[in-house]
Scaffold this motif. Structure first.
Motif, PDB file in Angstrom:
ATOM      1  N   THR A  61       0.656  11.376  -0.041  1.00  0.00           N
ATOM      2  CA  THR A  61      -0.298  12.372   0.453  1.00  0.00           C
ATOM      3  C   THR A  61      -0.608  13.399  -0.621  1.00  0.00           C
ATOM      4  OG1 THR A  61       0.379  12.078   2.750  1.00  0.00           O
ATOM      5  CG2 THR A  61      -0.684  14.173   2.195  1.00  0.00           C
ATOM      6  N   ARG A  62       0.421  13.922  -1.255  1.00  0.00           N
ATOM      7  CA  ARG A  62       0.213  14.938  -2.296  1.00  0.00           C
ATOM      8  C   ARG A  62      -0.457  14.330  -3.528  1.00  0.00           C
ATOM      9  NH1 ARG A  62      -1.725  19.538  -3.509  1.00  0.00           N
ATOM     10  NH2 ARG A  62      -0.746  20.540  -5.304  1.00  0.00           N
ATOM     11  N   MET A  63      -0.083  13.127  -3.908  1.00  0.00           N
ATOM     12  CA  MET A  63      -0.718  12.482  -5.054  1.00  0.00           C
ATOM     13  C   MET A  63      -2.213  12.290  -4.796  1.00  0.00           C
ATOM     14  SD  MET A  63       2.142   9.678  -6.220  1.00  0.00           S
ATOM     15  CE  MET A  63       1.254   9.060  -7.651  1.00  0.00           C
ATOM     16  N   ILE A  64      -2.571  11.892  -3.591  1.00  0.00           N
ATOM     17  CA  ILE A  64      -3.970  11.707  -3.227  1.00  0.00           C
ATOM     18  C   ILE A  64      -4.719  13.035  -3.311  1.00  0.00           C
ATOM     19  CG2 ILE A  64      -5.516  11.142  -1.305  1.00  0.00           C
ATOM     20  CD1 ILE A  64      -3.286   8.999  -0.522  1.00  0.00           C
ATOM     21  N   GLU A  65      -4.113  14.106  -2.820  1.00  0.00           N
ATOM     22  CA  GLU A  65      -4.731  15.436  -2.916  1.00  0.00           C
ATOM     23  C   GLU A  65      -4.998  15.816  -4.369  1.00  0.00           C
ATOM     24  OE1 GLU A  65      -1.899  17.987  -0.986  1.00  0.00           O
ATOM     25  OE2 GLU A  65      -2.473  17.336   1.019  1.00  0.00           O
ATOM     26  N   ASN A  72      -0.071   5.417 -14.804  1.00  0.00           N
ATOM     27  CA  ASN A  72       0.677   6.188 -15.802  1.00  0.00           C
ATOM     28  C   ASN A  72      -0.235   6.990 -16.726  1.00  0.00           C
ATOM     29  OD1 ASN A  72       3.172   5.304 -14.948  1.00  0.00           O
ATOM     30  ND2 ASN A  72       3.225   3.597 -16.366  1.00  0.00           N
ATOM     31  N   ASP A  73      -1.495   6.588 -16.840  1.00  0.00           N
ATOM     32  CA  ASP A  73      -2.415   7.234 -17.776  1.00  0.00           C
ATOM     33  C   ASP A  73      -3.180   8.408 -17.178  1.00  0.00           C
ATOM     34  OD1 ASP A  73      -1.679   5.366 -19.680  1.00  0.00           O
ATOM     35  OD2 ASP A  73      -3.358   4.028 -19.236  1.00  0.00           O
ATOM     36  N   VAL A  74      -3.006   8.670 -15.901  1.00  0.00           N
ATOM     37  CA  VAL A  74      -3.784   9.716 -15.234  1.00  0.00           C
ATOM     38  C   VAL A  74      -3.365  11.096 -15.722  1.00  0.00           C
ATOM     39  CG1 VAL A  74      -4.285  10.822 -13.014  1.00  0.00           C
ATOM     40  CG2 VAL A  74      -4.219   8.319 -13.188  1.00  0.00           C
ATOM     41  N   VAL A  75      -4.356  11.841 -16.217  1.00  0.00           N
ATOM     42  CA  VAL A  75      -4.212  13.259 -16.552  1.00  0.00           C
ATOM     43  C   VAL A  75      -5.353  13.958 -15.825  1.00  0.00           C
ATOM     44  CG1 VAL A  75      -4.227  14.996 -18.378  1.00  0.00           C
ATOM     45  CG2 VAL A  75      -3.206  12.752 -18.805  1.00  0.00           C
ATOM     46  N   LEU A  76      -5.028  14.951 -15.051  1.00  0.00           N
ATOM     47  CA  LEU A  76      -6.018  15.606 -14.198  1.00  0.00           C
ATOM     48  C   LEU A  76      -6.819  16.660 -14.950  1.00  0.00           C
ATOM     49  CD1 LEU A  76      -3.674  16.042 -11.125  1.00  0.00           C
ATOM     50  CD2 LEU A  76      -5.345  14.218 -11.499  1.00  0.00           C
ATOM     51  N   TYR A  77      -8.130  16.643 -14.718  1.00  0.00           N
ATOM     52  CA  TYR A  77      -9.068  17.592 -15.320  1.00  0.00           C
ATOM     53  C   TYR A  77      -9.989  18.120 -14.242  1.00  0.00           C
ATOM     54  CZ  TYR A  77      -7.996  15.973 -20.042  1.00  0.00           C
ATOM     55  OH  TYR A  77      -7.374  15.677 -21.219  1.00  0.00           O
ATOM     56  N   GLU A 112       2.833  18.234 -11.951  1.00  0.00           N
ATOM     57  CA  GLU A 112       3.271  17.919 -10.593  1.00  0.00           C
ATOM     58  C   GLU A 112       2.994  16.448 -10.279  1.00  0.00           C
ATOM     59  OE1 GLU A 112       2.464  19.100  -5.901  1.00  0.00           O
ATOM     60  OE2 GLU A 112       1.314  20.136  -7.466  1.00  0.00           O
ATOM     61  N   PHE A 113       1.800  15.976 -10.666  1.00  0.00           N
ATOM     62  CA  PHE A 113       1.439  14.583 -10.427  1.00  0.00           C
ATOM     63  C   PHE A 113       2.410  13.644 -11.141  1.00  0.00           C
ATOM     64  CE2 PHE A 113      -0.902  10.656 -11.160  1.00  0.00           C
ATOM     65  CZ  PHE A 113      -1.360  10.386  -9.878  1.00  0.00           C
ATOM     66  N   ASP A 114       2.772  13.990 -12.365  1.00  0.00           N
ATOM     67  CA  ASP A 114       3.706  13.162 -13.124  1.00  0.00           C
ATOM     68  C   ASP A 114       5.060  13.086 -12.429  1.00  0.00           C
ATOM     69  OD1 ASP A 114       4.386  11.573 -15.462  1.00  0.00           O
ATOM     70  OD2 ASP A 114       5.637  13.273 -16.060  1.00  0.00           O
ATOM     71  N   ALA A 115       5.550  14.217 -11.932  1.00  0.00           N
ATOM     72  CA  ALA A 115       6.837  14.227 -11.216  1.00  0.00           C
ATOM     73  C   ALA A 115       6.749  13.384  -9.940  1.00  0.00           C
ATOM     74  CB  ALA A 115       7.244  15.659 -10.886  1.00  0.00           C
ATOM     75  N   LEU A 116       5.637  13.489  -9.219  1.00  0.00           N
ATOM     76  CA  LEU A 116       5.448  12.685  -8.014  1.00  0.00           C
ATOM     77  C   LEU A 116       5.348  11.200  -8.342  1.00  0.00           C
ATOM     78  CD1 LEU A 116       2.872  14.974  -6.215  1.00  0.00           C
ATOM     79  CD2 LEU A 116       5.218  14.524  -5.469  1.00  0.00           C
ATOM     80  N   ARG A 117       4.683  10.895  -9.450  1.00  0.00           N
ATOM     81  CA  ARG A 117       4.544   9.502  -9.894  1.00  0.00           C
ATOM     82  C   ARG A 117       5.915   8.893 -10.160  1.00  0.00           C
ATOM     83  NH1 ARG A 117       0.279   9.563 -14.152  1.00  0.00           N
ATOM     84  NH2 ARG A 117       1.742  10.984 -15.119  1.00  0.00           N
ATOM     85  N   VAL A 118       6.786   9.626 -10.793  1.00  0.00           N
ATOM     86  CA  VAL A 118       8.151   9.159 -11.069  1.00  0.00           C
ATOM     87  C   VAL A 118       8.912   8.988  -9.753  1.00  0.00           C
ATOM     88  CG1 VAL A 118      10.374   9.814 -12.090  1.00  0.00           C
ATOM     89  CG2 VAL A 118       8.255  10.111 -13.390  1.00  0.00           C
TER      90      VAL A 118
END
Length: 90
Positions: free
Chosen positions: A10-14, A57-62, A74-80
Motif C-alpha cells: 500500500t505504501r509503495m503504491i502511494e 530496483n531501479d526506481v528513484v522517485l522524482y 523510504e521506498f528503498d527500505a520498503l522494497r527491501v
C-alpha cells in the motif's frame, strides 16, 4: 506476514503514484488485490520484478524534475522489506 505485505505494498503504491510511476503502481496494485488468495505465487511474481534493467530496483522517485530523496529512501527500505517477506513466502 500477509498483513505486513499489504501495508508495505500500500505504501509503495502511494509513493510510486507520488513519483508518477503509474505503471509500477498499477502492477503492484494487481498483485496486491489477491495476494492473500495465493501468497506463494504472488510472492514469486513480485520477486521477478527485482532484477535487470528497468526493474523495481531501479526506481528513484522524482516530482517536477526534482528527486524526492526522503521518499526514495523510504521506498528503498520498503522494497527491501517486501523482498524479505516474499522470500519467506515463495
Amino acid at each position: 506476514m500477509l498483513n505486513d505485505s499489504d501495508a508495505v505494498l500500500t505504501r509503495m503504491i502511494e509513493l510510486l503514484r507520488l513519483g508518477a510511476f503509474d505503471d509500477w503502481a498499477i502492477a503492484l496494485e494487481k498483485i496486491k488485490m489477491d495476494f492473500d488468495r495465493d501468497p506463494k505465487y504472488k510472492s514469486s511474481q513480485l520477486l521477478s520484478m527485482y532484477g535487470g534493467m528497468g526493474s523495481l530496483n531501479d526506481v528513484v522517485l522524482y516530482k517536477n524534475g526534482q528527486p524526492l530523496v526522503a521518499e526514495s529512501n523510504e521506498f528503498d527500505a520498503l522494497r527491501v522489506q517486501l523482498y524479505e517477506i516474499c522470500k519467506t513466502l515463495a
